[in-house]
Scaffold this motif. Structure first.
Motif, short mmCIF file in Angstrom:
data_model
loop_
_atom_site.label_atom_id
_atom_site.label_comp_id
_atom_site.label_asym_id
_atom_site.label_seq_id
_atom_site.Cartn_x
_atom_site.Cartn_y
_atom_site.Cartn_z
N LYS A 247 -6.41 11.31 -6.88
CA LYS A 247 -7.10 12.38 -7.60
C LYS A 247 -8.03 11.81 -8.66
CE LYS A 247 -4.73 16.64 -7.08
NZ LYS A 247 -4.03 17.74 -7.75
N GLY B 138 -5.27 15.56 -2.60
CA GLY B 138 -3.95 15.15 -3.06
C GLY B 138 -2.83 15.47 -2.12
N TYR B 139 -3.13 15.99 -0.95
CA TYR B 139 -2.05 16.43 -0.06
C TYR B 139 -1.97 15.61 1.22
CZ TYR B 139 -2.62 20.29 -3.22
OH TYR B 139 -2.74 21.04 -4.35
N ASN B 140 -3.05 15.57 1.96
CA ASN B 140 -3.00 14.99 3.29
C ASN B 140 -3.76 13.65 3.30
OD1 ASN B 140 -3.12 14.42 5.97
ND2 ASN B 140 -3.71 16.48 6.60
N PRO B 141 -3.08 12.55 3.65
CA PRO B 141 -3.77 11.25 3.60
C PRO B 141 -4.84 11.08 4.66
CG PRO B 141 -1.54 11.01 4.45
CD PRO B 141 -1.66 12.43 3.98
N LYS C 109 0.84 -1.19 0.00
CA LYS C 109 0.00 0.00 0.00
C LYS C 109 0.87 1.23 0.00
CE LYS C 109 -0.41 -0.78 4.94
NZ LYS C 109 -0.02 -2.18 5.08
N VAL D 30 0.65 5.82 0.54
CA VAL D 30 -0.15 7.02 0.78
C VAL D 30 0.57 8.27 0.27
CG1 VAL D 30 -1.39 6.16 2.80
CG2 VAL D 30 0.79 7.28 3.10
N ASN D 31 1.77 8.11 -0.28
CA ASN D 31 2.58 9.29 -0.56
C ASN D 31 2.41 9.82 -1.98
OD1 ASN D 31 4.16 6.72 -1.08
ND2 ASN D 31 5.34 8.22 -2.23
N ALA D 32 1.79 9.06 -2.88
CA ALA D 32 1.69 9.50 -4.26
C ALA D 32 0.41 10.30 -4.48
CB ALA D 32 1.73 8.30 -5.19
N VAL D 33 0.23 10.80 -5.70
CA VAL D 33 -0.99 11.53 -6.03
C VAL D 33 -2.14 10.56 -6.28
CG1 VAL D 33 -2.04 13.04 -7.73
CG2 VAL D 33 0.22 13.54 -6.87
N ASN D 34 -1.80 9.42 -6.90
CA ASN D 34 -2.76 8.33 -7.03
C ASN D 34 -2.19 7.13 -6.28
OD1 ASN D 34 -4.73 9.55 -8.87
ND2 ASN D 34 -2.98 9.60 -10.25
N SER E 289 -4.56 -5.13 -8.18
CA SER E 289 -4.25 -3.88 -7.50
C SER E 289 -5.44 -2.95 -7.66
CB SER E 289 -2.97 -3.25 -8.04
OG SER E 289 -3.12 -2.90 -9.38
N TYR F 34 -2.23 3.28 -4.61
CA TYR F 34 -2.74 1.96 -4.93
C TYR F 34 -2.50 1.01 -3.77
CZ TYR F 34 -2.98 3.52 -9.76
OH TYR F 34 -3.28 4.20 -10.89
#
Lengths: 186, 248
Positions: free
Chosen positions: B140, B160-163, B89, B91-95, B133, B97
């Motif tokens: 986004k 897109g910024y804070n998970p 998993k 959480v750091n990308a823009v999309n 996946s 997975y």
């Protein structure tokens, strides 16, 4: 060890460190209350940085693409890492030419390292390539300049940690001073 | 497996590596997992309790149990749930997975919904024989149709910024929302209805548009999610056929 085998082994090691360790780092205490971007360091461009001086540009480009697309497959990013890697692979020869005092053909059989470049030029080389990679990658990933402060913050945070990770790798897995072992390992 | 599935983390080699890692790493999160499963059991038991109207354990002399009234109609099961283990998993990308260890052979298909024991997770986008996946709602690309208790419907997206922050835009200003209100999925999304999306943590008034913006803490902790359910909507095909025929 054969230079080809050595680089393939290094590629696998770097890739596994990247996807199995570094990608799992997401600091909650750091990002949760402040809204600071969640970032991971990217170690894998080091594979391109440490290829031997005399590697033909075409081969560097292919190696960069293969490395990038492998990381892409692990992270489901569909070519964004490959793009950034091919970009820095293309500019690698220019950066090296600008930094190295002698003509690159005189470093036959060597790879860029602290030993034959010195600390400062090596740092400049690493920092320049990493910053270029990060600017390309994060701009492509975010795909908007609506929040440019966030983008710059993410490039800065990720870039600094990436450079730290690369220095740690170089100190741990290669022989920066050339003391005792003249042949550096992975 | 086809096209871009090969260059995804559903790929047998890549998912196999993640699986190996997860076999070691998941012991360290067992406590969290037990807690979330226990909470889910409580929630499901409460739902179940709503169906039995007389507590015969508390009052065993209760003479009669109210029969199900004639207006109650039988609803056929629309959804099939399959459990899956999360093996990777982010959480750091823009999309973002997640990779799960169930694939085509287990009945997982593209565009199925993925929910966790606490709330929504995402949608399956790549599948291989034994792995899949899914794009999480922290993306986004991925919006979710969501609603409040009073029937207000809107879209929940990720800025897109804070998970730990989802955004629900364009809530009419006359709707009264309290901090801590729950936001659920609606029948308009590919998710089953009434799955928890999150709770409202902050609200803002967009003065120029006279609309409210709600900030939502996701019900699922995407950094810690361990097990998920892949939800198959058994009516999807029929519904799509009907809708496609209508357009002709």
């Amino acid at each position: 060890m054969n230079v080809l085998v050595k680089n393939i082994v290094r590629f696998v090691i770097i890739l596994l460190i990247q996807v199995l360790i570094l990608n799992k780092i997401s600091l909650q205490w750091w990002s949760q209350p402040t809204g600071f971007p969640v970032f991971v360091p990217y170690l894998y461009p080091l594979f391109i940085l440490l290829l031997p001086f005399e590697t033909p540009v075409a081969l560097v480009l292919v190696a960069g693409f293969l490395c990038g697309i492998s990381v892409d497959a692990f992270m489901n990013t569909a070519g964004m890492h490959a793009f950034a890697m091919v970009l820095i692979a293309y500019f690698r020869i220019n950066v090296l030419n600008a930094i190295m005092p002698k003509n690159l053909t005189e470093y036959a059989g060597q790879s860029p390292s602290v030993k034959n470049m010195g600390w400062l030029p090596f740092l400049v080389y690493v920092a320049f390539m990493i910053v270029m990679h990060h600017i390309a990658f994060f701009t492509l990933e975010l795909w908007s300049l609506g929040n440019i402060g966030y983008l710059l913050l993410k490039i800065l945070a990720s870039g600094l940690t990436s450079i730290l990770m690369i220095l740690a790798y170089v100190l741990l897995f290669t022989n920066p001073t050339g003391y005792k072992r003249s042949q550096s390992s992975y | 497996m086809q096209g871009n599935d090969i260059m995804s983390s559903a790929n047998l080699l890549i998912a196999g590596i993640y699986q190996q890692q997860d076999d070691v790493a998941y012991y360290f999160a067992l406590r969290n997992m037990n807690d979330s499963l226990l909470n889910e059991n409580i929630r499901l038991r409460e739902q179940l309790a709503a169906y039995s109207e007389v507590d015969t354990l508390y009052d065993s002399t209760a003479a009669y149990i109210k029969p199900i009234d004639s207006t109650h109609f039988v609803k056929y099961a629309d959804y099939t749930y399959r459990s899956a283990k999360v093996i990777n998993k982010s959480v750091n990308a823009v999309n973002n997975y997640i990779t799960i260890n169930r694939g085509e052979k287990d009945g997982v298909r593209k565009n199925m919904a993925v929910v966790s024991s606490t709330g929504v997770v995402g949608r399956v986008v790549h599948t291989s024989a034994h792995f899949a996946s899914a794009i999480s709602v922290l993306s986004k690309k991925q919006a979710v149709s969501a609603g409040l208790k009073d029937g207000t419907v809107g879209h929940v997206t990720w800025a897109g910024y804070n998970p730990s922050e989802l955004v629900m835009n364009d809530v009419p200003q006359q709707i009264r929302v309290n901090i801590g209100d729950s936001v659920f999925t609606t029948e308009y999304s590919f998710f089953p209805p009434n799955v928890l999306v999150g709770t409202v943590t902050k609200k803002e008034m967009n003065e120029s548009k006279n609309l409210q913006v709600l900030y939502i803490k996701p019900a699922t902790d995407f950094r810690r999610v361990q097990y998920v359910y892949v939800v198959e909507n058994l009516m999807t095909e029929e519904k799509n056929n009907l809708e496609n025929n209508m357009n002709q």
